[in-house]
Design a protein around this motif. Structure first.
Motif, PDB file in Angstrom:
ATOM      1  N   ALA A   1       0.841  -1.210   0.000  1.00 52.30           N
ATOM      2  CA  ALA A   1       0.000   0.000   0.000  1.00 52.30           C
ATOM      3  C   ALA A   1       0.873   1.255   0.000  1.00 52.30           C
ATOM      4  CB  ALA A   1      -0.933  -0.001   1.206  1.00 52.30           C
ATOM      5  N   LEU A   2       1.981   1.208   0.713  1.00 52.73           N
ATOM      6  CA  LEU A   2       2.873   2.369   0.725  1.00 52.73           C
ATOM      7  C   LEU A   2       3.498   2.559  -0.664  1.00 52.73           C
ATOM      8  CD1 LEU A   2       4.061   4.662   2.451  1.00 52.73           C
ATOM      9  CD2 LEU A   2       5.959   3.137   3.024  1.00 52.73           C
ATOM     10  N   ALA A   3       3.816   1.444  -1.322  1.00 45.79           N
ATOM     11  CA  ALA A   3       4.367   1.536  -2.686  1.00 45.79           C
ATOM     12  C   ALA A   3       3.337   2.186  -3.618  1.00 45.79           C
ATOM     13  CB  ALA A   3       4.753   0.148  -3.192  1.00 45.79           C
ATOM     14  N   ASP A   4       2.060   1.809  -3.469  1.00 44.50           N
ATOM     15  CA  ASP A   4       1.004   2.425  -4.296  1.00 44.50           C
ATOM     16  C   ASP A   4       0.900   3.921  -4.005  1.00 44.50           C
ATOM     17  OD1 ASP A   4       0.483  -0.017  -5.422  1.00 44.50           O
ATOM     18  OD2 ASP A   4      -1.265  -0.447  -4.172  1.00 44.50           O
ATOM     19  N   LYS A   5       0.965   4.269  -2.717  1.00 42.00           N
ATOM     20  CA  LYS A   5       0.905   5.696  -2.339  1.00 42.00           C
ATOM     21  C   LYS A   5       2.069   6.446  -2.964  1.00 42.00           C
ATOM     22  CE  LYS A   5      -1.246   5.604   2.242  1.00 42.00           C
ATOM     23  NZ  LYS A   5      -2.478   6.304   1.878  1.00 42.00           N
ATOM     24  N   LEU A   6       3.259   5.870  -2.850  1.00 43.74           N
ATOM     25  CA  LEU A   6       4.450   6.541  -3.386  1.00 43.74           C
ATOM     26  C   LEU A   6       4.305   6.765  -4.893  1.00 43.74           C
ATOM     27  CD1 LEU A   6       7.358   7.614  -3.040  1.00 43.74           C
ATOM     28  CD2 LEU A   6       8.172   5.267  -3.357  1.00 43.74           C
ATOM     29  N   ARG A   7       3.781   5.771  -5.598  1.00 46.48           N
ATOM     30  CA  ARG A   7       3.592   5.922  -7.044  1.00 46.48           C
ATOM     31  C   ARG A   7       2.624   7.083  -7.330  1.00 46.48           C
ATOM     32  NH1 ARG A   7       1.015   1.677  -8.340  1.00 46.48           N
ATOM     33  NH2 ARG A   7       2.732   0.235  -8.073  1.00 46.48           N
ATOM     34  N   GLY A   8       1.542   7.131  -6.536  1.00 48.42           N
ATOM     35  CA  GLY A   8       0.555   8.209  -6.705  1.00 48.42           C
ATOM     36  C   GLY A   8       1.171   9.576  -6.433  1.00 48.42           C
ATOM     37  N   TRP A   9       1.976   9.660  -5.370  1.00 50.53           N
ATOM     38  CA  TRP A   9       2.621  10.941  -5.048  1.00 50.53           C
ATOM     39  C   TRP A   9       3.539  11.356  -6.191  1.00 50.53           C
ATOM     40  CZ3 TRP A   9       4.595   9.006   0.404  1.00 50.53           C
ATOM     41  CH2 TRP A   9       3.501   8.900   1.269  1.00 50.53           C
ATOM     42  N   GLN A  10       4.292  10.391  -6.723  1.00 49.40           N
ATOM     43  CA  GLN A  10       5.227  10.720  -7.811  1.00 49.40           C
ATOM     44  C   GLN A  10       4.477  11.184  -9.053  1.00 49.40           C
ATOM     45  OE1 GLN A  10       7.604   6.934  -7.413  1.00 49.40           O
ATOM     46  NE2 GLN A  10       9.309   8.345  -7.590  1.00 49.40           N
ATOM     47  N   GLN A  11       3.326  10.517  -9.335  1.00 50.06           N
ATOM     48  CA  GLN A  11       2.545  10.916 -10.516  1.00 50.06           C
ATOM     49  C   GLN A  11       1.983  12.316 -10.327  1.00 50.06           C
ATOM     50  OE1 GLN A  11      -0.118   7.584 -10.793  1.00 50.06           O
ATOM     51  NE2 GLN A  11       1.340   6.352 -11.963  1.00 50.06           N
ATOM     52  N   GLN A  12       1.561  12.609  -9.100  1.00 53.14           N
ATOM     53  CA  GLN A  12       0.974  13.931  -8.825  1.00 53.14           C
ATOM     54  C   GLN A  12       2.036  15.031  -8.922  1.00 53.14           C
ATOM     55  OE1 GLN A  12      -0.754  14.387  -4.926  1.00 53.14           O
ATOM     56  NE2 GLN A  12      -2.506  15.458  -5.788  1.00 53.14           N
ATOM     57  N   GLY A  13       3.238  14.723  -8.471  1.00 54.56           N
ATOM     58  CA  GLY A  13       4.370  15.638  -8.659  1.00 54.56           C
ATOM     59  C   GLY A  13       4.588  16.667  -7.567  1.00 54.56           C
ATOM     60  N   ASP A  14       3.670  16.781  -6.604  1.00 54.93           N
ATOM     61  CA  ASP A  14       3.867  17.741  -5.516  1.00 54.93           C
ATOM     62  C   ASP A  14       4.869  17.169  -4.497  1.00 54.93           C
ATOM     63  OD1 ASP A  14       2.105  19.657  -6.442  1.00 54.93           O
ATOM     64  OD2 ASP A  14       0.383  18.669  -5.497  1.00 54.93           O
ATOM     65  N   ASP A  15       5.560  18.075  -3.809  1.00 53.24           N
ATOM     66  CA  ASP A  15       6.414  17.624  -2.706  1.00 53.24           C
ATOM     67  C   ASP A  15       5.540  17.008  -1.612  1.00 53.24           C
ATOM     68  OD1 ASP A  15       8.562  18.628  -4.065  1.00 53.24           O
ATOM     69  OD2 ASP A  15       8.735  20.455  -2.873  1.00 53.24           O
ATOM     70  N   VAL A  16       6.107  16.051  -0.896  1.00 54.57           N
ATOM     71  CA  VAL A  16       5.367  15.385   0.188  1.00 54.57           C
ATOM     72  C   VAL A  16       6.129  15.599   1.494  1.00 54.57           C
ATOM     73  CG1 VAL A  16       4.477  13.178   1.046  1.00 54.57           C
ATOM     74  CG2 VAL A  16       4.465  13.648  -1.411  1.00 54.57           C
ATOM     75  N   ALA A  17       5.478  16.223   2.465  1.00 58.20           N
ATOM     76  CA  ALA A  17       6.086  16.423   3.782  1.00 58.20           C
ATOM     77  C   ALA A  17       5.582  15.325   4.711  1.00 58.20           C
ATOM     78  CB  ALA A  17       5.712  17.793   4.336  1.00 58.20           C
ATOM     79  N   LEU A  18       6.512  14.575   5.282  1.00 59.53           N
ATOM     80  CA  LEU A  18       6.158  13.470   6.193  1.00 59.53           C
ATOM     81  C   LEU A  18       6.558  13.899   7.601  1.00 59.53           C
ATOM     82  CD1 LEU A  18       7.819  11.456   3.553  1.00 59.53           C
ATOM     83  CD2 LEU A  18       5.678  10.486   4.395  1.00 59.53           C
ATOM     84  N   LEU A  19       5.578  14.054   8.483  1.00 63.16           N
ATOM     85  CA  LEU A  19       5.828  14.682   9.782  1.00 63.16           C
ATOM     86  C   LEU A  19       5.935  13.660  10.913  1.00 63.16           C
ATOM     87  CD1 LEU A  19       3.220  17.626   9.589  1.00 63.16           C
ATOM     88  CD2 LEU A  19       5.458  17.400   8.463  1.00 63.16           C
ATOM     89  N   ILE A  20       6.992  13.795  11.710  1.00 65.08           N
ATOM     90  CA  ILE A  20       7.193  12.942  12.894  1.00 65.08           C
ATOM     91  C   ILE A  20       7.237  13.849  14.116  1.00 65.08           C
ATOM     92  CG2 ILE A  20       8.791  11.350  14.048  1.00 65.08           C
ATOM     93  CD1 ILE A  20       9.690  10.418  11.264  1.00 65.08           C
ATOM     94  N   GLY A  21       6.407  13.542  15.102  1.00 65.34           N
ATOM     95  CA  GLY A  21       6.266  14.419  16.260  1.00 65.34           C
ATOM     96  C   GLY A  21       7.334  14.201  17.322  1.00 65.34           C
TER      97      GLY A  21
END
Ligand code: SAM
Length: 160
Positions: free
Chosen positions: A88-108
């Motif tokens: 599922a994470l691989a699918d998400k990553l593919r979608g993010w790459q296709q969309q082309g926007d930067d992705v901020a991953l937040l750790i508290g």
């Protein structure tokens, strides 16, 4: 498109930094990785958890503004988030790459992320049912992002 990990914390312990760097250096050129550490608000001083997380949230937002393009996608790492499999994470990553926007991953930080920040995020991802220390969350996240890329690329790092 860039993956930007924004993590609340002090200097990473050497073992965690070594592990993080070991995975980060494997990322291919098309998967740009940036990691920003924002300072933990000092716990002495009588502030409530809400006030501490609020101060940290302001630093997180400043780090996102300086590292990401305008159309960025915000993804919160949260033990209460949605469980993702590696596939599922691989699918998400593919979608993010296709969309082309930067992705901020937040750790508290020690108290987690400000609830308002968690609610505003586009996605909330759980890495485990266990509560992880932030350094461990950072290492696990970078390894799983690399693994997700390897699934999509058909690279032998990931085997079914
Ligand atoms: C020490 S934990 C904070 C725990 C805090 N009590 C909370 O409720 O979030 C620090 C950060 O690591 C990340 N984290 C910890 N466990 C996680 C998990 N199982 N899945 C995803 N992220 C996690 C979260 O971003 C969290 O804010």
């Amino acid at each position: 498109m860039k993956l930007v990990i924004v993590a609340v914390g002090q200097k990473m312990p050497d073992w965690a930094q070594t592990a993080f760097d070991d995975y980060a250096k494997r990322f291919p050129p098309e998967l740009r990785l940036d990691c920003r550490t924002v300072k933990t608000e000092p716990r002495s001083g009588g502030k409530t958890a809400e006030q501490l997380m609020q101060a940290e949230a302001q630093r997180i937002e400043a780090a996102i503004d300086s590292a990401c393009n305008k159309g960025r996608r915000i993804v919160v790492l949260d033990e209460r988030g949605t469980t993702v499999t590696t596939k599922a994470l691989a699918d998400k990553l593919r979608g993010w790459q296709q969309q082309g926007d930067d992705v901020a991953l937040l750790i508290g930080g020690p108290d987690g992320l400000l609830p308002a920040l968690r609610q505003q995020a586009h996605e909330r991802i759980r890495l485990s049912d266990l509560t992880l220390p932030h350094a461990m969350a950072r290492v696990l996240l970078v390894e799983q992002l690399y693994r997700a890329w390897s699934v999509n690329a058909g690279h032998p790092y990931h085997r079914e």
